[in-house]
Design a protein around this motif. Sequence first.
Motif, PDB file in Angstrom:
ATOM      1  N   TRP A   1     101.374  43.785  69.712  1.00 36.44           N
ATOM      2  CA  TRP A   1     101.502  44.990  68.875  1.00 36.44           C
ATOM      3  C   TRP A   1     102.517  44.761  67.755  1.00 36.44           C
ATOM      4  O   TRP A   1     102.317  45.171  66.617  1.00 36.44           O
ATOM      5  CB  TRP A   1     101.914  46.177  69.746  1.00 36.44           C
TER       6      TRP A   1
ATOM      7  N   PHE B   1      94.664  48.520  67.441  1.00 35.33           N
ATOM      8  CA  PHE B   1      96.060  48.926  67.324  1.00 35.33           C
ATOM      9  C   PHE B   1      96.520  49.892  68.419  1.00 35.33           C
ATOM     10  O   PHE B   1      97.514  49.670  69.104  1.00 35.33           O
ATOM     11  CB  PHE B   1      96.251  49.569  65.937  1.00 35.33           C
TER      12      PHE B   1
ATOM     13  N   THR C   1      96.278  48.499  71.983  1.00 36.55           N
ATOM     14  CA  THR C   1      97.386  47.571  72.222  1.00 36.55           C
ATOM     15  C   THR C   1      98.654  48.345  72.560  1.00 36.55           C
ATOM     16  O   THR C   1      99.366  48.034  73.524  1.00 36.55           O
ATOM     17  CB  THR C   1      97.618  46.688  70.971  1.00 36.55           C
ATOM     18  N   LEU C   2      98.899  49.381  71.758  1.00 35.76           N
ATOM     19  CA  LEU C   2     100.071  50.227  72.013  1.00 35.76           C
ATOM     20  C   LEU C   2      99.992  50.818  73.417  1.00 35.76           C
ATOM     21  O   LEU C   2     100.958  50.784  74.182  1.00 35.76           O
ATOM     22  CB  LEU C   2     100.109  51.340  70.952  1.00 35.76           C
TER      23      LEU C   2
END
Lengths: 489, 263
Positions: A67, A187, A190-191
């Motif tokens: 990330w 994104f 992943t977070l």
Amino acid sequence: MSTPRVISRGATTSSELDSDYKWGFTIDIETDLAPKGLSEDIVRLISDKKEEPEWMLEWRLKAFRHWVKLDQEEPKWAQIHHPPIDFQDIHYYAAPGSKKGGPKSLDEVDPEILEAFEKLGIPLAEREKLAGVAVDAVIDSVSVATTYQETLEKAGIIFCPISEAIKNHPDLVKKYMGSVVPYTDNFYATLNSAVFSDGSFVYIPKGVRCPIELMTYFRINQADSGQFERTLIIADEGSYVSYLEGCTAPARKKSQLHAAVVELITMDDAEIKYSTLQNWFPGDKDGNGGVYNFVTKRGKALGRNSKISWTQVETGSAITWKYPSVILQGDNSVGEFYSVALVNNHQQADTGTKMIHIGKNTKSTIMAKGISAGKASSTYRGLVKIMPSAEGARNFTQCDSLLIGDQCGAHTVPYIEVRNPTAQIEHEASTSKVSDDEVFYCQQRGISVEDAHFMIINGFCRSIFQELPFEFAMEASQLLKVSLEGAVG
Amino acid sequence: MAGKDQTNGEPILSVRNLHVNVGDQEILKGINLTVNAGEVHAIMGPNGSGKSTLANVLAGKPEYIVTAGEMVYKGQDLSRMAPELRAREGLFLAFQYPVELPGVRAWQFLKAAVDALRVHQGQEEMSAREFDQMLKEKVALVEIDPDLVRRSVNEGFSGGEKKRNEILQMAVLQPTLALLDETDSGLDIDALRIVANGINQLRNPSNAMVLVTHYQRILDYITPDYVHVLLDGLIVRTGGADLALELEAKGYDWIKETAGAGA
């Protein structure tokens, strides 16, 4: 079967914003809160709070490092607009109560929490619990109660907070977590992989037809916190489960981030039916506040003749960004996506699905209904991809948009990629408005203008509501009515 | 007013010097019409004479603007009542072109209409069981395919089915004043007989009907008390049932001539 109430009518509200949103109250409970901001230390803290094994922490850290490399580059392709999110201004962990490991039984649950869920129409106490529906209640980042545990255990079904599954069923979690949505996927996924705090875990053993509906009810309470839950459902050979999900949040001035990941896996002849009523706080009439709902949901129909069906009714959130998808890997597997997305005032929705056909004779159906009112904008975005191996694949897509008023927008963005000449793809799309003639016809039968709109919109959504469990369909219809208040009449 | 001189029931509708515009164009130019309880009136006239405008303005269709005159229904000024209120007070329009409502089941639509009426009258909503029973009887009365009420309102219905569905709604709602806007047009002879039969069975001393029609043939089945001929926004002639026959034989040109150049 009694009604699983997802809507509570007449609940008292005390919220930061003046809004018609009836679920906007906050509760005052002791909260264990991590400091704002995201760092490796915070990831370690979350893992530590959860008393996780080393392998889980390692996985989180891999995700976190990935990330960081993404350098805050959020996906840009969706037709949504919002001010930049300050990822260091968010609490990544908020847990009701300070007790480690969470409550062991309902007696240990804070009465304030039980009352809050009662207000939401989700009674958790043994005496009053919903008939025929097992509920996992998640507040902020933590599962606070799960009902019907015993009934389920007898059938060999595992339905528990994912934090417990990590400890008690590590083999299953290790094998399947990230197998459908890898931590590198996007994104927000992943977070989520770095900081997810809880969510539900379901395992249905071979040949078992889950005797009751399973439901997770998500509630954001804490201010300035994000909610990052993670759900993993595995249906073993020949099994079946119907899973429901409902969500609400307080009416707060500042937007809150919700970035969940849901992974579904079906083995040979198994079926998962996943239904969502999404009613996060949509923001007020002027577009203040509201939840940013950036969610990655994907199923893998791994086994032959298996089936994954997504049904969603999306009425909440300031912004919705989600594409519940199916990877049709097993031969003859089936993927379905039934969606109603309603946006009003300043809400934005960019939602749709991806159907990836890999196995032979795989079949997918997409039916998406978008309703736009006020100044809102709604986009259907969908991908149908037929891989070279998918001999005899079929897809049917239908996208319908309904406009209310003249300041809203609707967009349809279909992507079709066919790499096998035997594929059959059908795509139908329509855009319409509620016509004056339709409304007058209803009025001439004594029906008010508002009820006429409601009836016509419900009719527009009927083919989707039919896919929901009956009681949920009733709630969905009510939810539409409430969400459209002030938009018509 | 000419016509039969027998006295009927209480006045239900009284239209006086009614002028109506659609956009800038004046369509009705001073209509006078009184309808009493127990009466059936036929309004005949060539295309464009204003027949449908009269039915629609009475029902409250928004684009029809009353510029002068009055419409009094059961003692109330219709122009002050929203369309749904007129309906709840027992004014019913059988549409010339019934509207399709995709996804709205016909029985659901009817149940909502019945409940709106009952709530207006201070009654409880009808129970599902009572409604089912009542609907079954009405379906039989108008000889409609029972399957139609389970389908979406008018969606995929044939022209005749749509018209019959209007009569079904009328049978269910039992209006005080029914306006039937060219309900006979587009019907084959069997459907016409069934529709007319339904209408006759609903006729009683406490209600009234206004049939707007282009042709005389429905009047073979339904005998009107009065026949009015509408020409260019005015009622130019009123008579009994035999006027319709005379019209059929001599055509509208005959009326145009006898109505005189001054009309």
